[in-house]
Design a protein around this motif. Structure first.
Motif: not given
Length: 668
Positions: A525-531
């Protein structure tokens, strides 16, 4: 239903933008209670039923050792061990005390106590040690390394055991009818071909037959040995350790070489521990003390008595125990027993492979569950056919169990030493054993196993190199994948950027919303999914409900449903964007759609129509970039492995008709 592995994190199909990347649970994450009532060992038909099942699965390998162990001892080094009373008594005493110390005392009495919520095996033990030494990163890393080495050696064992076991059984044809000697190899290949082909159907349909067949087998072992012991009762004196001392004093070098063959009598000891989760400690102990141990010792004593009566019996003392009329039925029974022993090792290879995937040391493999009731009954096609090819090569190359025995032993003894080392680390850290107890245990168990290992080192020029080569290849593959995964994960995190910043930007830009539910498997939950980023940047829209699903692997086999889910609204309960953390044990199977159904029943803030949800995966294309972080040959190996990794869509049971894959590129 659910997902992931034994300790470091979940499967890492890096080709899918981290959808399966490692996620460490935070210190505050709830830990499932020990003694999970959903554990397989908690069910069954009581102690008797579980003990019977243990006979069919746990003891197949060690139970078929009498077929070739004694014969191999008297054939080593051109017949260095002679069929004389002093040598025979020395050998049978070595076998008895090896089985007693290594199996009865070490595994049954001590090692079974080190359980990971009821599960055992060297990988589970490594996970236990890592958990209790997490404040000492170097020790934790060492534990994982030892686990990987043990798993690598196990693959060597998985190749040799089916070949040597089936060949030794079918070689009984030569005793019953010498003219059939040329058919031994073709029949053995045919039996193993059927066994490997049958793996796709699972063992659950024939599993209930294993126990009764092995009961009959162990009864036969005892019945074959008793008459010869009664005819030559002085052989019981061979149980005295004084005969070992005499044998070593009279023939020190021969005794040392003989230990390399004596170790064949304890092959399969690791299965006692590895299969603990299927049956529990008590049923395994009951089966061992009530049936297996007495039957094995009586048979070995019977073979020793037969050799004393007829020195020519060293050619095949097991089958010559039986009267002529009983040899054909014995060949059939032995063949069934060795097939069961082979099945146990093959199934173990499937389990070890799945655990290695969950540790992040192998790419995601296609895993098919062959039972709707038991999650441990799995079929891994890639591993199955690689094993079959390797076993065929071994059988055609060595052509007899006697020649294969020269390659056997290093993998077994190496695993024994690694298990002892991990056990001592666990006892010192978790049980707080005093130094004297650790030293005594290490000297007794480790000292004996080091002798076995040293004796088997002499086999290296004669075939012992084989399990070492297999282990070296597997270790190279595992460590390359693990290192490459770490590099790709770092690159991916840089591309993704912080999730909080991305969500805030969505609010600031007032991105248009469209009806529907979008699910993004993502490790954190720290980074945004690339998709998710790509969907917003290229399509300029966001679904009404966005669910980011992260799968955490806890250091236990099973996680109760009530402790599995955490829902985080990311600071805004009205924007329809939530993060769901799912915690699973390494024996749980992955199924994100089922996970969302559980969300609907456990988390009232989620009102999901799972059957209409769309799933978005981020696919990473990995290319060589000359970063220098890995050797070029390892980079090529890693890229090749990533191309053959199973898709996370299949791994997570995502509906293909509602799954979208979006691409990115990373250089390493």
């Amino acid at each position: 239903m659910h997902t992931v592995r034994v300790t470091d994190a979940e499967p890492s199909a890096v080709a899918e933008a981290g959808a399966l990347e490692p996620v460490e649970p935070p210190p505050s994450a709830p830990r499932p209670a020990i003694g999970n009532p959903d554990h397989p060992a908690a069910h069954g038909g009581g102690l008797a039923g579980l003990a019977l099942g243990a006979l069919g699965i746990v003891f197949g390998d060690i139970g078929t050792s009498p077929l070739y162990a004694m014969q191999t001892v008297f054939s080593i080094d051109g017949g260095a061990v002679k069929p004389t009373p002093s040598d025979v008594y020395g050998i049978v005493s070595l076998i008895f005390w090896s089985v007693t110390i290594v199996v009865t005392i070490k595994y049954v009495s001590f090692i079974l106590r080190a359980d990971n919520d009821g599960e055992g095996g060297i990988m589970a033990l490594a996970a236990l040690v890592r958990e209790v030494t997490k404040t000492h990163p170097r020790r934790a890393a060492l534990a994982l390394l030892l686990g990987v080495l043990g798993a690598s050696l196990f693959y060597g064992d998985s190749l040799i055991t089916p070949a040597i076991s089936v060949l030794s059984a079918v070689e009984g044809l030569e005793v019953a009818e010498p003219g059939l000697a040329d058919l031994v190899l073709p029949i053995g290949i045919g039996i193993l071909a059927l066994l490997f082909v049958a793996q796709r159907f699972g063992t659950h349909r024939v599993g209930r037959l294993f126990g009764p067949i092995m009961v009959l087998w162990f009864v036969a072992l005892a019945v074959l040995g008793v008459p010869h012991v009664l005819t030559h009762p002085t052989v019981l004196g061979g149980l005295s350790p004084t005969y070992i001392v005499g044998f070593i004093v009279d023939h020190p070098f021969t005794a040392f070489i003989a230990m390399g063959a004596v170790v064949l009598s304890i092959t399969g000891a690791e299965a006692l521990y590895a299969d603990m989760g299927h049956f529990g400690k008590r049923p395994i102990r009951v089966s061992w003390f009530a049936i297996v141990w007495p039957a094995l010792i009586l048979n070995y004593l019977g073979q020793a008595a037969l050799i004393l009566e007829d020195p020519t019996a060293i050619d095949n003392p097991f089958y010559l125990l039986a009267p002529g009329w009983a040899r054909w039925p014995l060949v059939v029974l032995a063949t069934f027993a060795t097939v069961i022993a082979s099945q146990a090792v093959i199934s173990g290879a499937f389990s070890v492979s799945r655990q290695a995937v969950r540790l992040g040391y192998l790419p995601t493999l296609t895993v098919k569950h062959t039972s709707t009731r038991e999650s441990g009954q799995i079929y891994v096609p890639a591993v199955n056919w690689l094993l079959f090819a390797g076993v065929l090569v071994l059988m055609v190359t060595f052509q007899s169990s006697g020649k294969l025995a020269t390659a056997y032993g290093l993998a077994v003894t190496g695993t024994l030493i690694l298990t002892t080392t991990l056990f001592l680390m666990y006892a010192a850290t978790h049980w707080r054993w005093p130094v004297w107890q650790l030293v005594l245990t290490g000297v007794v168990f480790g000292g004996l196993e080091l002798l076995y290992f040293a004796a088997n080192v002499t086999k290296i020029p004669h075939g012992g190199w084989l399990p070492l080569l297999i282990a070296a290849i597997v270790v190279t593959v595992m460590t390359t994948w693990q290192r490459g995964r770490q590099i790709v994960t770092g690159r991916r995190i840089d591309l993704e950027g912080p999730l909080d910043d991305f969500v805030q930007k969505l609010h600031d830009d007032h991105v248009a919303r469209v009806p529907g539910i979008a699910v993004f498997p993502h490790p954190t939950n720290q980074t945004a999914p690339l998709a998710l980023r790509a969907n917003v940047e290229f399509n300029k829209v966001l679904h009404e409900q966005v669910i980011i699903v992260s799968v955490q692997s806890l250091n236990v086999p099973y996680v109760p449903l009530s402790e599995r889910l955490t829902v985080d609204d990311l600071g805004d309960s009205e924007d329809g964007i939530v993060h769901v953390t799912a915690r699973f044990g390494f024996q749980d199977a992955p199924d994100i759609p089922q996970l969302l159904r559980d969300c609907r029943s456990l988390a009232t803030e989620l009102d999901l129509d799972v059957d209409t949800a769309s799933y978005f995966l981020s696919r990473l294309t990995i290319e060589r970039g000359g970063s220098g972080e890995m050797a070029s040959w390892r980079t090529r190996l890693f890229i090749g492995l990533s191309h053959n990794a199973a898709t996370p869509a299949a791994f997570f049971k995502l509906p293909l008709e509602r799954t979208v894959v979006m691409g990115s590129r990373i250089e390493i």
